[in-house]
Design an enzyme around this catalytic site. Structure first.
Site, PDB file in Angstrom:
ATOM      1  N   PHE A  69      -6.455   8.272  11.434  1.00  0.00           N
ATOM      2  CA  PHE A  69      -6.507   6.926  10.855  1.00  0.00           C
ATOM      3  C   PHE A  69      -7.814   6.224  11.220  1.00  0.00           C
ATOM      4  CE2 PHE A  69      -1.913   7.754  11.056  1.00  0.00           C
ATOM      5  CZ  PHE A  69      -1.615   7.551   9.722  1.00  0.00           C
ATOM      6  N   ASN A 110      -5.598   4.680  -1.753  1.00  0.00           N
ATOM      7  CA  ASN A 110      -5.477   4.465  -3.200  1.00  0.00           C
ATOM      8  C   ASN A 110      -6.848   4.196  -3.824  1.00  0.00           C
ATOM      9  OD1 ASN A 110      -5.583   1.256  -3.935  1.00  0.00           O
ATOM     10  ND2 ASN A 110      -4.830   1.524  -1.861  1.00  0.00           N
ATOM     11  N   HIS A 111      -7.828   3.807  -3.017  1.00  0.00           N
ATOM     12  CA  HIS A 111      -9.147   3.503  -3.572  1.00  0.00           C
ATOM     13  C   HIS A 111      -9.929   4.759  -3.969  1.00  0.00           C
ATOM     14  CE1 HIS A 111      -8.397  -0.681  -3.068  1.00  0.00           C
ATOM     15  NE2 HIS A 111      -7.967  -0.433  -1.830  1.00  0.00           N
ATOM     16  N   TYR A 134     -16.283   3.047  -0.058  1.00  0.00           N
ATOM     17  CA  TYR A 134     -15.110   3.407   0.760  1.00  0.00           C
ATOM     18  C   TYR A 134     -14.240   4.437   0.024  1.00  0.00           C
ATOM     19  CZ  TYR A 134     -10.387   2.567   2.671  1.00  0.00           C
ATOM     20  OH  TYR A 134      -9.120   2.704   3.184  1.00  0.00           O
ATOM     21  N   LYS A 138     -13.194   8.481   0.823  1.00  0.00           N
ATOM     22  CA  LYS A 138     -11.837   9.037   0.886  1.00  0.00           C
ATOM     23  C   LYS A 138     -11.735  10.288   0.008  1.00  0.00           C
ATOM     24  CE  LYS A 138     -10.285   6.180   3.880  1.00  0.00           C
ATOM     25  NZ  LYS A 138      -9.967   6.659   5.241  1.00  0.00           N
TER      26      LYS A 138
HETATM   27  C1  15L Z   1      -6.972   0.123   1.743  1.00  0.00           C
HETATM   28  O1  15L Z   1      -7.308   1.292   1.673  1.00  0.00           O
HETATM   29  C2  15L Z   1      -7.397  -0.726   2.872  1.00  0.00           C
HETATM   30  O2  15L Z   1      -7.512  -0.007   4.068  1.00  0.00           O
HETATM   31  C3  15L Z   1      -6.512  -1.927   3.052  1.00  0.00           C
HETATM   32  O3  15L Z   1      -7.186  -2.840   3.882  1.00  0.00           O
HETATM   33  C4  15L Z   1      -6.123  -2.585   1.727  1.00  0.00           C
HETATM   34  O4  15L Z   1      -7.240  -3.154   1.136  1.00  0.00           O
HETATM   35  C5  15L Z   1      -5.490  -1.550   0.823  1.00  0.00           C
HETATM   36  O5  15L Z   1      -6.323  -0.444   0.678  1.00  0.00           O
HETATM   37  C6  15L Z   1      -5.148  -2.098  -0.566  1.00  0.00           C
HETATM   38  O6  15L Z   1      -5.534  -1.485  -1.570  1.00  0.00           O
HETATM   39  O7  15L Z   1      -4.447  -3.108  -0.660  1.00  0.00           O
END
Ligand code: 15L
Length: 272
Positions: A69, A110-111, A134, A138
């Protein structure tokens, strides 16, 4: 008793899992670049900077499984993403291989697929559509995980985490909310299920508005207990406070899609 390493122990998810994991994995080693301020007497902790391979190798010694993590958890400047999430993630898998670690659970996001429109239901096999640097990091982490599974036999599970927390924060999060206890279930599948080679799961609870087909996680025993609709009123009240944005409101990645957007906002693209 397996020794489990959890990186990112000082972060938001780490702080919550530090309380939930010890009854399941009593031999839990925590790591982060800095010692968490509230570290308890019974907790084992070793600091490591993920961008330094020797330090990452040191925390992986004698470890059976890793919950990764650690790293940068939101959009950030390229150099921060590069050090923590690209170099750091590669170092983590390489150190795991060198130390004979059997399982890695990687916190993807999810990003990695944030530029899919909200009205599309997507599975885990779709082409990556990252919505940020970001998100790109991933996608990279998932690719490194696949390489280390196929080439070196590590059992790797990537969790495309939605939004982790006690309740969904707004309209978008009603589709992607992940209750802490449900994340624990997904981690356990990744660490313990005998059939893991390389898997991608969506890190989402039982959300009736879900955009994601997460059947593989269910096939391997996932039974989420969180239901986003139970918090619908709260989420919609919070949503009402937010300014509308044609890009952020159209795509799954929300504000990550809208930030730094320099295309034509009146022509959002509906990916086929
Ligand atoms: C993520 O990946 C982030 O770590 C978190 O802070 C949120 O922004 C989350 O996604 C999200 O999409 O709500």
């Amino acid at each position: 008793m397996p020794r489990i390493l959890m990186t990112g122990a000082a972060g938001g998810i780490g702080a919550s899992l530090r309380k939930l994991l010890p009854p399941i994995y009593p031999d839990l080693l925590l790591s982060d670049v800095e010692t968490p301020a509230d570290l308890c007497a019974g907790e084992k902790f070793k600091a490591a900077d993920l961008s330094d391979l020797a330090q990452v190798e040191a925390i992986c010694e004698g470890v059976d499984g890793i919950l990764h993590f650690g790293g940068f958890s939101v959009e950030g400047p390229w150099d921060d993403i590069l050090q923590s999430n690209i170099i750091g993630c590669y170092n983590l898998f390489e150190a795991a291989r060198k130390n004979g670690v059997k399982r890695v659970v990687f916190a993807s996001s999810n990003h990695a697929v944030g530029f899919y429109p909200r009205h599309h239901r997507i599975g885990t096999g779709v082409t990556a559509r990252p919505d940020s640097r970001y998100g790109v990091s991933k996608v990279f982490g998932e690719a490194v995980g696949a390489l280390y599974a196929d080439k070196h036999g590590l059992g790797v599970t990537c969790l495309r985490i939605g939004n982790f927390g006690d309740k969904p924060l707004d309209h978008r999060r009603l589709s992607i909310w992940l209750k802490p206890e449900d994340l624990v279930q997904l981690c356990r599948i990744g660490l313990d299920h005998p059939d893991i080679h390389f898997e991608i799961f969506y890190g989402a609870s039982y959300n009736e508005r879900a955009w994601w087909d997460n059947h593989r996680a269910y096939d391997l025993g996932y039974r989420p207990t969180g239901r986003a609709e139970d918090f619908r009123e709260h989420a919609m009240a919070e949503q009402a406070k937010l300014p509308p944005d044609p890009v952020s409101d159209f795509y799954q990645g929300g504000a990550f899609c809208g930030m730094e957007f320099s295309g034509d906002k009146s022509r959002v693209i509906d990916w086929k």
